[in-house]
Scaffold this motif. Structure first.
Motif, mmCIF file in Angstrom:
data_model
loop_
_atom_site.group_PDB
_atom_site.id
_atom_site.type_symbol
_atom_site.label_atom_id
_atom_site.label_comp_id
_atom_site.label_asym_id
_atom_site.label_seq_id
_atom_site.Cartn_x
_atom_site.Cartn_y
_atom_site.Cartn_z
ATOM 1 N N PHE A 49 -12.854 9.245 9.899
ATOM 2 C CA PHE A 49 -11.805 9.766 10.752
ATOM 3 C C PHE A 49 -11.074 9.359 11.880
ATOM 4 O O PHE A 49 -10.253 10.073 13.154
ATOM 5 N N ILE A 50 -10.780 7.329 11.597
ATOM 6 C CA ILE A 50 -10.164 6.733 12.713
ATOM 7 C C ILE A 50 -8.857 6.668 11.972
ATOM 8 O O ILE A 50 -9.505 5.119 10.859
ATOM 9 N N TRP A 51 -8.288 6.241 12.242
ATOM 10 C CA TRP A 51 -6.798 5.624 11.708
ATOM 11 C C TRP A 51 -6.842 3.461 12.397
ATOM 12 O O TRP A 51 -6.599 3.064 13.352
ATOM 13 N N VAL A 52 -7.037 2.932 11.388
ATOM 14 C CA VAL A 52 -7.315 1.525 11.420
ATOM 15 C C VAL A 52 -6.152 1.443 10.740
ATOM 16 O O VAL A 52 -5.813 0.171 9.542
ATOM 17 N N LYS A 53 -5.484 -0.446 11.597
ATOM 18 C CA LYS A 53 -4.728 -1.213 10.965
ATOM 19 C C LYS A 53 -5.464 -2.125 9.862
ATOM 20 O O LYS A 53 -6.013 -2.862 10.286
ATOM 21 N N VAL A 54 -4.952 -2.506 8.606
ATOM 22 C CA VAL A 54 -5.415 -3.067 7.839
ATOM 23 C C VAL A 54 -4.406 -4.342 7.447
ATOM 24 O O VAL A 54 -5.650 -4.783 6.002
ATOM 25 N N GLY A 55 -3.753 -4.322 7.567
ATOM 26 C CA GLY A 55 -2.239 -5.081 7.095
ATOM 27 C C GLY A 55 -0.940 -4.624 7.466
ATOM 28 O O GLY A 55 -0.778 -4.098 7.871
ATOM 29 N N THR A 56 -0.062 -5.336 6.568
ATOM 30 C CA THR A 56 1.025 -5.546 7.059
ATOM 31 C C THR A 56 1.734 -5.817 5.501
ATOM 32 O O THR A 56 1.672 -6.131 4.070
ATOM 33 N N ALA A 57 3.509 -4.841 5.439
ATOM 34 C CA ALA A 57 4.316 -5.681 4.440
ATOM 35 C C ALA A 57 5.452 -5.645 4.443
ATOM 36 O O ALA A 57 5.519 -5.548 6.228
ATOM 37 N N SER A 58 6.234 -6.675 4.311
ATOM 38 C CA SER A 58 7.310 -7.266 4.388
ATOM 39 C C SER A 58 8.162 -7.364 3.006
ATOM 40 O O SER A 58 8.018 -7.859 2.342
ATOM 41 N N MET A 59 9.969 -7.007 3.537
ATOM 42 C CA MET A 59 10.818 -6.801 2.331
ATOM 43 C C MET A 59 12.176 -7.172 2.618
ATOM 44 O O MET A 59 12.107 -7.602 3.639
ATOM 45 N N SER A 60 11.798 -8.041 1.894
ATOM 46 C CA SER A 60 13.308 -8.413 2.031
ATOM 47 C C SER A 60 14.598 -8.792 0.821
ATOM 48 O O SER A 60 14.000 -8.722 -0.245
ATOM 49 N N THR A 61 15.797 -9.001 0.853
ATOM 50 C CA THR A 61 17.066 -8.430 0.490
ATOM 51 C C THR A 61 17.511 -10.094 0.220
ATOM 52 O O THR A 61 18.327 -9.348 1.125
ATOM 53 N N VAL A 62 18.228 -10.836 -0.526
ATOM 54 C CA VAL A 62 18.964 -12.016 -0.428
ATOM 55 C C VAL A 62 19.828 -12.035 -1.458
ATOM 56 O O VAL A 62 19.566 -11.550 -2.428
ATOM 57 N N LYS A 63 20.867 -13.084 -1.270
ATOM 58 C CA LYS A 63 21.930 -13.046 -3.241
ATOM 59 C C LYS A 63 21.183 -14.136 -3.544
ATOM 60 O O LYS A 63 21.121 -14.931 -2.475
ATOM 61 N N SER A 64 22.011 -14.181 -4.521
ATOM 62 C CA SER A 64 20.854 -15.087 -5.038
ATOM 63 C C SER A 64 21.764 -14.975 -5.821
ATOM 64 O O SER A 64 22.253 -14.734 -6.564
ATOM 65 N N THR A 65 21.474 -16.256 -7.382
ATOM 66 C CA THR A 65 21.140 -16.321 -8.745
ATOM 67 C C THR A 65 20.036 -15.629 -9.891
ATOM 68 O O THR A 65 19.301 -16.263 -9.777
ATOM 69 N N TYR A 66 20.189 -15.823 -11.083
ATOM 70 C CA TYR A 66 19.727 -15.114 -12.023
ATOM 71 C C TYR A 66 19.848 -15.562 -13.694
ATOM 72 O O TYR A 66 21.239 -15.236 -14.034
ATOM 73 N N ASP A 67 19.967 -16.158 -14.218
ATOM 74 C CA ASP A 67 20.253 -16.860 -15.634
ATOM 75 C C ASP A 67 21.921 -17.286 -15.869
ATOM 76 O O ASP A 67 22.532 -16.679 -16.846
ATOM 77 N N GLY A 68 22.522 -17.666 -13.913
ATOM 78 C CA GLY A 68 23.474 -18.078 -14.392
ATOM 79 C C GLY A 68 24.578 -17.523 -13.463
ATOM 80 O O GLY A 68 25.603 -17.547 -13.595
ATOM 81 N N ARG A 69 24.569 -16.332 -12.867
ATOM 82 C CA ARG A 69 24.928 -15.182 -12.636
ATOM 83 C C ARG A 69 24.317 -14.989 -11.076
ATOM 84 O O ARG A 69 23.338 -14.764 -10.880
ATOM 85 N N GLN A 70 25.369 -14.013 -10.428
ATOM 86 C CA GLN A 70 25.281 -14.032 -9.049
ATOM 87 C C GLN A 70 24.067 -12.256 -9.401
ATOM 88 O O GLN A 70 24.443 -11.893 -10.383
ATOM 89 N N ALA A 71 22.898 -12.750 -8.564
ATOM 90 C CA ALA A 71 22.329 -11.096 -8.930
ATOM 91 C C ALA A 71 21.850 -10.525 -6.777
ATOM 92 O O ALA A 71 21.486 -12.333 -6.375
ATOM 93 N N TYR A 72 21.253 -9.987 -6.685
ATOM 94 C CA TYR A 72 20.324 -9.705 -5.657
ATOM 95 C C TYR A 72 18.984 -9.782 -5.457
ATOM 96 O O TYR A 72 18.288 -9.415 -7.530
ATOM 97 N N ARG A 73 18.445 -11.129 -4.765
ATOM 98 C CA ARG A 73 16.808 -11.033 -5.054
ATOM 99 C C ARG A 73 15.894 -10.328 -4.043
ATOM 100 O O ARG A 73 16.430 -10.724 -2.896
ATOM 101 N N THR A 74 15.410 -9.864 -4.975
ATOM 102 C CA THR A 74 14.289 -8.798 -3.827
ATOM 103 C C THR A 74 12.941 -9.072 -3.658
ATOM 104 O O THR A 74 12.388 -8.627 -5.230
ATOM 105 N N SER A 75 12.105 -9.391 -2.507
ATOM 106 C CA SER A 75 10.704 -9.913 -2.625
ATOM 107 C C SER A 75 10.229 -9.013 -1.921
ATOM 108 O O SER A 75 10.387 -8.041 -0.703
ATOM 109 N N LEU A 76 8.992 -8.170 -1.941
ATOM 110 C CA LEU A 76 8.414 -7.423 -1.207
ATOM 111 C C LEU A 76 6.525 -7.989 -1.346
ATOM 112 O O LEU A 76 6.127 -8.357 -2.681
ATOM 113 N N ILE A 77 6.167 -8.461 -0.428
ATOM 114 C CA ILE A 77 4.350 -8.687 -0.205
ATOM 115 C C ILE A 77 4.171 -7.908 0.933
ATOM 116 O O ILE A 77 3.884 -7.403 2.115
#
Length: 273
Positions: A49-77
């Motif tokens: 019955f008590i709300w307890v903090k148990v962790g964190t999460a973070s998400m980032s989106t940056v421009k990058s390349t994949y297989d030679g083409r421009q792409a958005y690289r998004t990560s979630l941890i």
């Protein structure tokens, strides 16, 4: 506890989506985010019955390349803290590459959930107007499982559906409307959908921040029953950022709250103070 981490990850990356059909519709013009966007969340669990903090999460989106083409690289941890570690180890990382118009190219999830560790990978290609997925899963015992699937409709993963969904015009949604969600991992294509609940003003826990939000329920059909997995609140502006997530688990309930953000593309006009 084995679905706790997956539920958190899915909740954070979901906003609203409409199933697309045909190769030409797999892409969509991006107006919701830009390279350099970062989102931060605090995770809470209801413990006796008590709300307890148990962790964190973070998400980032940056421009990058994949297989030679421009792409958005998004990560979630996501990372559990010492309190959660006593019950359940959670160390997960998701990675996604999409084209500039949000067509998925590659997805990877590495997850340590309790004593179990596994990896999911998806490679996308689009032969003859279809969506082809090459799937790879490394099981906890080290086994490598490969599978190929082909679909006539566009298919997404947990990350690419988030980027695509943020660019839909949600102003046309009606209360009670349901929206198919074509999401796959290395094992299966889920039978799931969203239900639009309506609009609500939400006051952030621990602060005076208030947001105008769109409220959605994420529902999955399993064992011939419908299960509400997540109820979430996204900003009622062009950014469509999740600010609150309510997760309904077999062993209790969990919540995630937006702690901070930077690099958003457009003003947060949904913020009321």
């Amino acid at each position: 506890m084995k679905h706790f981490s997956t539920r958190i990850l899915l909740a954070i990356v979901m906003t609203a989506a409409i199933a697309a059909t045909g190769r030409a519709q797999c892409g969509i013009e991006n107006k919701a985010f830009k390279s350099g966007e970062f989102l931060y969340y605090d995770l809470f669990f209801n413990w006796k019955f008590i709300w307890v903090k148990v962790g964190t999460a973070s998400m980032s989106t940056v421009k990058s390349t994949y297989d030679g083409r421009q792409a958005y690289r998004t990560s979630l941890i996501t990372r559990g803290n010492n309190k959660l570690d006593k019950m359940f180890m959670m160390r997960d990382t998701l990675l996604s590459y999409c084209t500039d118009d949000i067509v998925p190219l590659y997805f990877r999830k590495g997850a340590r959930e309790g004593k179990r560790y596994y990896v999911d990978e998806l490679w996308y290609s689009y032969p003859a107007g279809k969506c082809h997925l090459k799937k790879h899963r490394i099981e906890n015992d080290g086994r490598h499982v490969w599978k190929d699937s082909e679909y006539k409709d566009c298919i997404y993963d947990m990350m690419s559906i988030f980027l695509r969904a943020r660019n839909f015009d949600t102003g046309k949604l009606k209360k009670g409307q349901t929206i198919p969600m074509p999401i796959s991992d290395a094992r299966r294509l889920s039978n799931s959908w969203l239900k639009y609940i309506g609009k609500e003003t939400f006051k952030m826990e621990g602060s005076n921040d208030k947001y105008r939000c769109l409220v959605f329920s994420f529902i999955e059909r399993e064992d011939e029953k419908n299960h509400e997995l997540i109820r979430f609140y996204v900003t009622d502006d062009v950014n469509h950022i999740p600010v609150r997530l309510d997760m309904f688990l077999s062993f209790g309930s969990a919540k995630a709250f937006l702690k901070g953000y930077k690099g958003v593309r457009s003003p947060m006009t949904s913020k009321l103070n």
